[in-house]
Design a protein around this motif. Structure first.
Motif, PDB file in Angstrom:
ATOM      1  N   GLN A 109      53.821   6.494 -25.784  1.00  0.00           N
ATOM      2  CA  GLN A 109      54.864   7.559 -25.864  1.00  0.00           C
ATOM      3  C   GLN A 109      55.146   7.804 -24.218  1.00  0.00           C
ATOM      4  O   GLN A 109      54.246   7.722 -23.514  1.00  0.00           O
ATOM      5  N   TYR A 159      56.800  10.927 -21.954  1.00  0.00           N
ATOM      6  CA  TYR A 159      57.051  12.494 -21.638  1.00  0.00           C
ATOM      7  C   TYR A 159      57.524  12.765 -20.511  1.00  0.00           C
ATOM      8  O   TYR A 159      57.341  12.099 -19.399  1.00  0.00           O
ATOM      9  N   GLN A 197      57.985  16.023 -17.412  1.00  0.00           N
ATOM     10  CA  GLN A 197      57.434  17.471 -17.198  1.00  0.00           C
ATOM     11  C   GLN A 197      58.437  17.990 -15.806  1.00  0.00           C
ATOM     12  O   GLN A 197      58.282  17.108 -14.805  1.00  0.00           O
ATOM     13  N   GLY A 245      55.717  22.563 -19.159  1.00  0.00           N
ATOM     14  CA  GLY A 245      54.928  21.836 -20.028  1.00  0.00           C
ATOM     15  C   GLY A 245      55.581  20.690 -20.063  1.00  0.00           C
ATOM     16  O   GLY A 245      56.836  20.235 -19.740  1.00  0.00           O
ATOM     17  N   LEU A 246      55.080  19.390 -20.845  1.00  0.00           N
ATOM     18  CA  LEU A 246      55.479  18.337 -21.315  1.00  0.00           C
ATOM     19  C   LEU A 246      56.614  18.195 -22.345  1.00  0.00           C
ATOM     20  O   LEU A 246      56.395  19.013 -23.271  1.00  0.00           O
ATOM     21  N   PHE A 286      55.372  10.780 -17.859  1.00  0.00           N
ATOM     22  CA  PHE A 286      53.991  10.148 -18.060  1.00  0.00           C
ATOM     23  C   PHE A 286      54.091   9.425 -19.253  1.00  0.00           C
ATOM     24  O   PHE A 286      54.920   9.507 -20.292  1.00  0.00           O
ATOM     25  N   LEU A 308      45.478  10.819 -27.879  1.00  0.00           N
ATOM     26  CA  LEU A 308      46.398  10.407 -26.850  1.00  0.00           C
ATOM     27  C   LEU A 308      45.928  10.395 -25.706  1.00  0.00           C
ATOM     28  O   LEU A 308      45.259  11.526 -25.022  1.00  0.00           O
ATOM     29  N   PHE A 332      46.676  10.241 -21.418  1.00  0.00           N
ATOM     30  CA  PHE A 332      47.990  10.492 -20.574  1.00  0.00           C
ATOM     31  C   PHE A 332      47.543   9.830 -19.099  1.00  0.00           C
ATOM     32  O   PHE A 332      46.394   9.568 -18.621  1.00  0.00           O
ATOM     33  N   GLY A 333      48.549   9.117 -18.660  1.00  0.00           N
ATOM     34  CA  GLY A 333      48.330   8.555 -17.314  1.00  0.00           C
ATOM     35  C   GLY A 333      48.642   9.788 -16.343  1.00  0.00           C
ATOM     36  O   GLY A 333      48.951  10.685 -16.643  1.00  0.00           O
ATOM     37  N   LYS A 334      48.552   9.426 -15.172  1.00  0.00           N
ATOM     38  CA  LYS A 334      48.909  10.282 -13.745  1.00  0.00           C
ATOM     39  C   LYS A 334      50.116  10.769 -13.509  1.00  0.00           C
ATOM     40  O   LYS A 334      50.596  11.566 -13.009  1.00  0.00           O
TER      41      LYS A 334
END
Lengths: 113, 116
Positions: free
Chosen positions: A33, A35, A37, A42-43, A88, A101, A103-105
């Motif tokens: 996925q 996202y 931000q 929030g995302l 992200f 899930l 998440f990457g940075k």
């Protein structure tokens, strides 16, 4: 080490140009996925691509998934100043509790007018 | 539209205080999550819940606890706040899809907590 890593860490472009962000991951996934931000917020979910899909479109967004290379890319076409945000990728992987899930940075995108 | 709300946008607390962060979602989602976000570290999962009164530890549960007494509400508790818990806290919810916890997540606006 990070399951999902975005590349580049930061990207600066002019309005109207295309922006491409990449995500690499290490283990097999159920889905991936993207996202967005905005600063201090929030995302917001942009798009989900399942492991059996190769490409997906949503408006000005195009996402590709190459499970053989364990990588994905997010293309934003005809960028606008309002696209300025952090992006992200998140990979759905199995863990001890079931699935999660990861998440990457993130990639920070700046679009100047 | 799915709406996830968090009780505070900004919060300042003192070391040793007990801190409650509240999250409410209005879409009848089964799954709810608490993350913290720190520069250079990205989002890290603290706890999640897949049903009322159920909870699972995430990657960094130490120093935190959670409560889910009602389906729409998921609370994060810092039993004794410390300065290293200064962070942005993000709550999210998602529907249960094909028995998975990993479909689209809907995030709240975040709470920026500062512990002095």
């Amino acid at each position: 080490s990070q399951q999902g890593e975005e590349d580049p860490q930061a990207l600066s472009i002019q309005e109207g140009e295309n922006a491409t962000m990449n995500c690499s991951y290490k283990t097999s996934i159920n889905n991936l996925q993207w996202y967005r931000q905005n600063s201090g917020r929030g995302l917001v979910h942009l798009i989900l691509i399942r492991s059996n899909e190769r490409e997906k479109h949503s408006g000005r967004l195009r996402v590709t998934l190459d499970t053989s290379k364990k990588s994905s890319s997010l293309l934003i076409t005809a960028s606008r100043a309002a696209d300025t945000a952090s992006y992200f990728c998140a990979t759905a992987v199995k863990n001890q509790a079931g699935t999660a899930l990861i998440f990457g940075k993130g990639t920070t995108l700046s679009v100047s007018s | 539209d799915v709406k996830v709300t968090q009780s505070s946008r900004y919060l300042v607390k003192r070391t040793g205080e007990k801190v409650f962060l509240e999250c409410v979602q209005d879409m009848d989602h089964e799954n709810m999550f608490w993350y913290r976000q720190d520069p250079g570290l990205g989002l890290r999962l603290i706890y999640f819940s897949y049903d009322v009164k159920m909870k699972e530890k995430g990657d960094i549960p130490e120093g935190y606890s959670v409560s889910r007494e009602k389906k729409e509400r998921f609370s994060l508790i810092l039993e004794s706040a410390s300065t290293n818990q200064t962070s942005m806290y993000l709550c999210a919810s998602s529907p249960l899809y094909l028995g998975s916890y990993t479909d689209t997540q809907y995030f709240g606006p975040g709470t920026r907590l500062t512990v002095l």
